[in-house]
Write a protein that holds these residues in place. Structure first.
Motif, PDB file in Angstrom:
ATOM      1  N   GLY B  77       0.480  -1.415  -0.025  1.00 46.55           N
ATOM      2  CA  GLY B  77      -0.230   0.316  -0.191  1.00 46.55           C
ATOM      3  C   GLY B  77       0.949   1.328  -0.078  1.00 46.55           C
ATOM      4  O   GLY B  77       0.993   2.404  -0.575  1.00 46.55           O
ATOM      5  N   LEU B  78       1.714   1.052   0.969  1.00 50.13           N
ATOM      6  CA  LEU B  78       2.949   2.166   1.078  1.00 50.13           C
ATOM      7  C   LEU B  78       3.566   2.549  -0.593  1.00 50.13           C
ATOM      8  O   LEU B  78       3.964   4.198  -0.790  1.00 50.13           O
ATOM      9  N   ALA B  79       4.220   1.257  -0.500  1.00 52.33           N
ATOM     10  CA  ALA B  79       4.440   1.733  -2.317  1.00 52.33           C
ATOM     11  C   ALA B  79       3.545   2.210  -3.395  1.00 52.33           C
ATOM     12  O   ALA B  79       4.398   3.343  -4.131  1.00 52.33           O
ATOM     13  N   ALA B  80       2.305   1.862  -3.056  1.00 49.13           N
ATOM     14  CA  ALA B  80       1.308   2.786  -4.018  1.00 49.13           C
ATOM     15  C   ALA B  80       1.346   3.639  -4.267  1.00 49.13           C
ATOM     16  O   ALA B  80       1.264   4.833  -4.928  1.00 49.13           O
ATOM     17  N   VAL B  81       0.674   4.156  -2.797  1.00 50.70           N
ATOM     18  CA  VAL B  81       1.254   6.182  -2.325  1.00 50.70           C
ATOM     19  C   VAL B  81       2.315   6.478  -3.303  1.00 50.70           C
ATOM     20  O   VAL B  81       2.254   7.035  -4.178  1.00 50.70           O
ATOM     21  N   PHE B  82       3.381   6.315  -2.550  1.00 48.73           N
ATOM     22  CA  PHE B  82       4.507   6.793  -3.241  1.00 48.73           C
ATOM     23  C   PHE B  82       4.928   6.114  -4.859  1.00 48.73           C
ATOM     24  O   PHE B  82       5.457   7.476  -5.254  1.00 48.73           O
ATOM     25  N   GLY B  83       4.354   5.689  -5.281  1.00 46.29           N
ATOM     26  CA  GLY B  83       4.201   5.789  -6.550  1.00 46.29           C
ATOM     27  C   GLY B  83       3.361   6.266  -7.836  1.00 46.29           C
ATOM     28  O   GLY B  83       3.703   6.932  -8.607  1.00 46.29           O
ATOM     29  N   LEU B  84       2.124   6.136  -7.213  1.00 40.54           N
ATOM     30  CA  LEU B  84       1.045   7.820  -7.505  1.00 40.54           C
ATOM     31  C   LEU B  84       2.137   9.199  -7.488  1.00 40.54           C
ATOM     32  O   LEU B  84       1.921   9.627  -8.115  1.00 40.54           O
ATOM     33  N   VAL B  85       2.522   9.274  -6.355  1.00 43.83           N
ATOM     34  CA  VAL B  85       3.168  10.350  -6.247  1.00 43.83           C
ATOM     35  C   VAL B  85       4.148  10.718  -7.144  1.00 43.83           C
ATOM     36  O   VAL B  85       4.555  11.985  -7.666  1.00 43.83           O
ATOM     37  N   TYR B  86       5.289   9.333  -7.322  1.00 40.43           N
ATOM     38  CA  TYR B  86       6.260   9.807  -8.525  1.00 40.43           C
ATOM     39  C   TYR B  86       5.740   9.758  -9.862  1.00 40.43           C
ATOM     40  O   TYR B  86       5.891  11.125 -10.444  1.00 40.43           O
ATOM     41  N   ILE B  87       4.072   9.616  -9.675  1.00 35.66           N
ATOM     42  CA  ILE B  87       3.379   9.534 -11.246  1.00 35.66           C
ATOM     43  C   ILE B  87       3.161  10.850 -11.510  1.00 35.66           C
ATOM     44  O   ILE B  87       3.719  12.107 -12.672  1.00 35.66           O
ATOM     45  N   TYR B  88       2.515  11.431 -10.401  1.00 38.44           N
ATOM     46  CA  TYR B  88       2.031  13.282 -10.402  1.00 38.44           C
ATOM     47  C   TYR B  88       3.347  14.213 -10.664  1.00 38.44           C
ATOM     48  O   TYR B  88       3.247  14.764 -11.624  1.00 38.44           O
ATOM     49  N   GLY B  89       4.701  13.626  -9.890  1.00 35.77           N
ATOM     50  CA  GLY B  89       6.039  14.259 -10.233  1.00 35.77           C
ATOM     51  C   GLY B  89       5.806  14.357 -11.788  1.00 35.77           C
ATOM     52  O   GLY B  89       6.315  15.363 -11.966  1.00 35.77           O
ATOM     53  N   ARG B  90       6.323  13.558 -12.410  1.00 36.83           N
ATOM     54  CA  ARG B  90       6.161  13.203 -13.605  1.00 36.83           C
ATOM     55  C   ARG B  90       5.496  14.582 -14.206  1.00 36.83           C
ATOM     56  O   ARG B  90       5.515  15.167 -15.308  1.00 36.83           O
ATOM     57  N   HIS B  91       4.092  13.918 -13.853  1.00 32.79           N
ATOM     58  CA  HIS B  91       3.366  15.007 -14.762  1.00 32.79           C
ATOM     59  C   HIS B  91       3.513  16.898 -14.777  1.00 32.79           C
ATOM     60  O   HIS B  91       3.841  17.462 -15.521  1.00 32.79           O
ATOM     61  N   LEU B  92       4.376  16.618 -13.027  1.00 32.59           N
ATOM     62  CA  LEU B  92       4.399  18.322 -13.737  1.00 32.59           C
ATOM     63  C   LEU B  92       6.158  18.631 -14.116  1.00 32.59           C
ATOM     64  O   LEU B  92       6.084  19.570 -14.294  1.00 32.59           O
TER      65      LEU B  92
END
Lengths: 149, 149, 149
Positions: B77-92
């Protein structure tokens, strides 16, 4: 979900071999046109071959993730077939691109088509697994009951 | 360790879709600025978009390995959350980079932060599994006993 | 086939860390030679470092697929050893390439050698699994019976 992954692994492995082969071909075009590393610019034929390889690299993570998501969560055999179509598309793409910039298009269309199929299968499979796990809704078995009674 | 991988697979799949989307955008900037393949140089806007995509490709294997190692050996779960943060970071990152070279920095910092978190989780999980397997020391259960008595 | 993947995951993780480290070094050479993004051309030392990193990226999917196919379908310990040899080869390659274009060759040969070993192991393991599954022929156990009677 299945523990059996030999078809997906085989398709991934063939794709990896293909990429190694493309890297080798780019090395050959380097020597043919005397483009010394680290240069990546030179005669058009070399630049097209190099760019073709780069495009394959750019899509390799996309392809592998789509292939495994489709095969694991939807259907392994079907995913493997589209994986092979993608690899054949990359073959057409690379050799077409080396000939001319326009020559890349038929292969690229085939790659895009097979990626879209894998993507649809992966979306369906993942959505079903997520709904099943977190909302206790199993769409695929509901559909089967609906169709087969 | 868990056989259930649907969250990791979903995050990987979203990241793959994002990369395909970036590739599509670079194609659009190619047409907008009339940069014909195989050329990868042209007006600054095109070069920034192309470089942004390339950077995402360079980090995609790093991201996927870190995500799965963290999720498999530490906490999905924790890894998935940071994964989503990474994807949002890539968007920015991508859209900021297209605007200006400086615009890439906020997104890149967010990506780096989430990668470091995944890396720490992966290191902890892998060390624990290696110690457990080869030295018969299970640090996490020891820690739990220490804290919860 | 084995559910235990901690060695393969550890080697993949070390390789991901190495790639992140190379990306960081290229960033340092950028600053040292004042090559502002998105430019990727500049003084020869920067171009060699950049090209070295790119080559590692191009091979990362090939390496990971070969490593996991060899480790999963043939032998995990052996695959992990060749994986570490590959990582050491990449270390020599990168630092050699930064020094001079010729300096990349010893590291590259070591990488190629370990990739070929992984490829042979992966081919053997996958062929055996495919034959076992679809033709009911288990070559490895036949071989063992032939040798050990």
């Amino acid at each position: 979900m299945s523990a059996d992954i030999v078809l997906l692994a085989t398709v991934s492995f063939i794709s990896a071999c293909q990429q190694a082969y493309f890297a080798k071909l780019v090395g050959k075009y380097r020597m043919k046109h005397k483009v010394n590393p680290p240069a990546v610019t030179g005669p058009p034929e070399f630049e097209r071959a190099f760019r073709a390889q780069q495009n394959c690299v750019e899509f390799s993570a996309i392809f592998l993730v789509d292939l495994w998501a489709a095969g694991w969560f939807f259907n392994q055999g079907l995913a493997a077939v589209f994986g092979l179509v993608y690899i054949y598309g990359r073959h057409l793409y690379f050799h077409g691109y080396v000939e001319s910039a326009k020559g890349r298009l038929p292969g690229f269309s085939l790659c895009k088509l097979s990626l879209v199929c894998l993507l649809v299968m992966a979306s369906a499979g993942l959505s079903n697994s997520l709904l099943d796990k977190y909302c206790d809704i199993n769409l695929i078995s509901r559909l089967q009951r609906l169709i087969f009674g």
